[in-house]
Design a protein around this motif. Structure first.
Motif, mmCIF file in Angstrom:
data_model
loop_
_atom_site.group_PDB
_atom_site.id
_atom_site.type_symbol
_atom_site.label_atom_id
_atom_site.label_comp_id
_atom_site.label_asym_id
_atom_site.label_seq_id
_atom_site.Cartn_x
_atom_site.Cartn_y
_atom_site.Cartn_z
ATOM 1 N N LEU A 56 -3.978 75.430 110.227
ATOM 2 C CA LEU A 56 -4.968 74.342 110.172
ATOM 3 C C LEU A 56 -4.872 73.481 111.425
ATOM 4 N N ALA A 57 -3.669 73.198 111.880
ATOM 5 C CA ALA A 57 -3.487 72.384 113.088
ATOM 6 C C ALA A 57 -4.129 73.059 114.292
ATOM 7 N N GLU A 58 -3.958 74.361 114.407
ATOM 8 C CA GLU A 58 -4.555 75.086 115.524
ATOM 9 C C GLU A 58 -6.081 75.022 115.460
ATOM 10 N N THR A 59 -6.634 75.258 114.289
ATOM 11 C CA THR A 59 -8.091 75.192 114.115
ATOM 12 C C THR A 59 -8.603 73.786 114.388
ATOM 13 N N ALA A 60 -7.933 72.805 113.825
ATOM 14 C CA ALA A 60 -8.370 71.416 113.953
ATOM 15 C C ALA A 60 -8.293 70.914 115.385
ATOM 16 N N SER A 61 -7.314 71.386 116.136
ATOM 17 C CA SER A 61 -7.128 70.896 117.502
ATOM 18 C C SER A 61 -8.297 71.254 118.417
ATOM 19 N N ARG A 62 -9.138 72.166 117.990
ATOM 20 C CA ARG A 62 -10.319 72.538 118.770
ATOM 21 C C ARG A 62 -11.491 71.591 118.557
ATOM 22 N N HIS A 63 -11.280 70.570 117.714
ATOM 23 C CA HIS A 63 -12.368 69.650 117.360
ATOM 24 C C HIS A 63 -11.936 68.202 117.588
ATOM 25 N N LYS A 64 -12.880 67.376 117.966
ATOM 26 C CA LYS A 64 -12.587 65.941 118.174
ATOM 27 C C LYS A 64 -12.421 65.210 116.852
ATOM 28 N N LYS A 65 -13.165 65.657 115.833
ATOM 29 C CA LYS A 65 -13.147 64.984 114.530
ATOM 30 C C LYS A 65 -12.992 66.027 113.440
ATOM 31 N N LEU A 78 0.339 66.553 108.630
ATOM 32 C CA LEU A 78 -0.197 66.912 109.952
ATOM 33 C C LEU A 78 0.203 65.882 111.003
ATOM 34 N N ILE A 79 0.039 64.617 110.669
ATOM 35 C CA ILE A 79 0.360 63.547 111.623
ATOM 36 C C ILE A 79 1.867 63.512 111.905
ATOM 37 N N ALA A 80 2.677 63.714 110.872
ATOM 38 C CA ALA A 80 4.132 63.704 111.067
ATOM 39 C C ALA A 80 4.591 64.878 111.933
ATOM 40 N N GLN A 81 3.999 66.045 111.729
ATOM 41 C CA GLN A 81 4.414 67.240 112.463
ATOM 42 C C GLN A 81 3.804 67.350 113.858
ATOM 43 N N TYR A 82 2.608 66.763 114.026
ATOM 44 C CA TYR A 82 1.882 66.860 115.298
ATOM 45 C C TYR A 82 1.381 65.474 115.721
ATOM 46 N N PRO A 83 2.284 64.527 115.959
ATOM 47 C CA PRO A 83 1.865 63.142 116.229
ATOM 48 C C PRO A 83 1.037 62.975 117.503
ATOM 49 N N ASP A 84 1.180 63.865 118.457
ATOM 50 C CA ASP A 84 0.409 63.757 119.693
ATOM 51 C C ASP A 84 -0.961 64.417 119.595
ATOM 52 N N GLN A 85 -1.195 65.134 118.503
ATOM 53 C CA GLN A 85 -2.455 65.866 118.341
ATOM 54 C C GLN A 85 -3.440 65.173 117.409
ATOM 55 N N PHE A 86 -2.911 64.465 116.392
ATOM 56 C CA PHE A 86 -3.771 63.967 115.324
ATOM 57 C C PHE A 86 -3.534 62.489 115.051
ATOM 58 N N ARG A 87 -4.627 61.827 114.640
ATOM 59 C CA ARG A 87 -4.506 60.443 114.170
ATOM 60 C C ARG A 87 -5.523 60.204 113.069
ATOM 61 N N LYS A 88 -5.141 59.350 112.146
ATOM 62 C CA LYS A 88 -6.015 59.000 111.022
ATOM 63 C C LYS A 88 -7.026 57.954 111.469
ATOM 64 N N VAL A 89 -8.264 58.146 111.035
ATOM 65 C CA VAL A 89 -9.305 57.143 111.327
ATOM 66 C C VAL A 89 -9.811 56.545 110.036
#
Length: 125
Positions: free
Chosen positions: A83-92, A114-125
């Motif tokens: 999921l992280a790999e798929t999601a990283s291809r999108h801004k939102k 996701l945020i804990a494992q990939y803090p530089d990739q994802f943030r909650k809005v």
């Protein structure tokens, strides 16, 4: 950086949702395939049937333990990384869930993990 939000599957789709991922194993009750909009139905990221059934037997008392067990399931599988790999291809990214409870649901666990494992990739809005 990918912005992530949570949304009930029953709420209308919006162009601001970005990439929409439905993350429950079961189809949302009462929604038709022609009206429910999602870009990906990721059944693999959903809690196991056993864990889901255990939690739903007494959600008021089992939430904290459910979070721990579900995070353990997520970390033991490839589903989170996929999921992280798929999601990283999108801004939102919008994680869609069908639970009535907006705070105590599998999507909130996926988001925090996701945020804990990939803090530089994802943030909650």
């Amino acid at each position: 950086m990918t912005d992530i939000q949570l949304k009930r599957a029953y709420e209308p789709a919006d162009t601001a949702d970005g990439f929409r991922v439905y993350i429950d194993r079961l189809w949302p009750r009462g929604l038709s395939h022609s009206t429910f909009h999602y870009d990906l139905w990721d059944k693999e990221i959903a809690p196991s049937t056993e864990l889901r059934e255990w939690f739903h037997a007494d959600p008021g008392k089992r939430w904290i333990e459910f979070e721990k067990r579900y995070e353990t399931e997520l970390m033991a599988s490839n589903a989170l990384a996929s999921l992280a790999e798929t999601a990283s291809r999108h801004k939102k990214l919008t994680l869609l869930y069908s639970s009535h409870d907006r705070e105590h649901n599998n999507a909130s666990v996926v988001l925090s993990t996701l945020i804990a494992q990939y803090p530089d990739q994802f943030r909650k809005v």
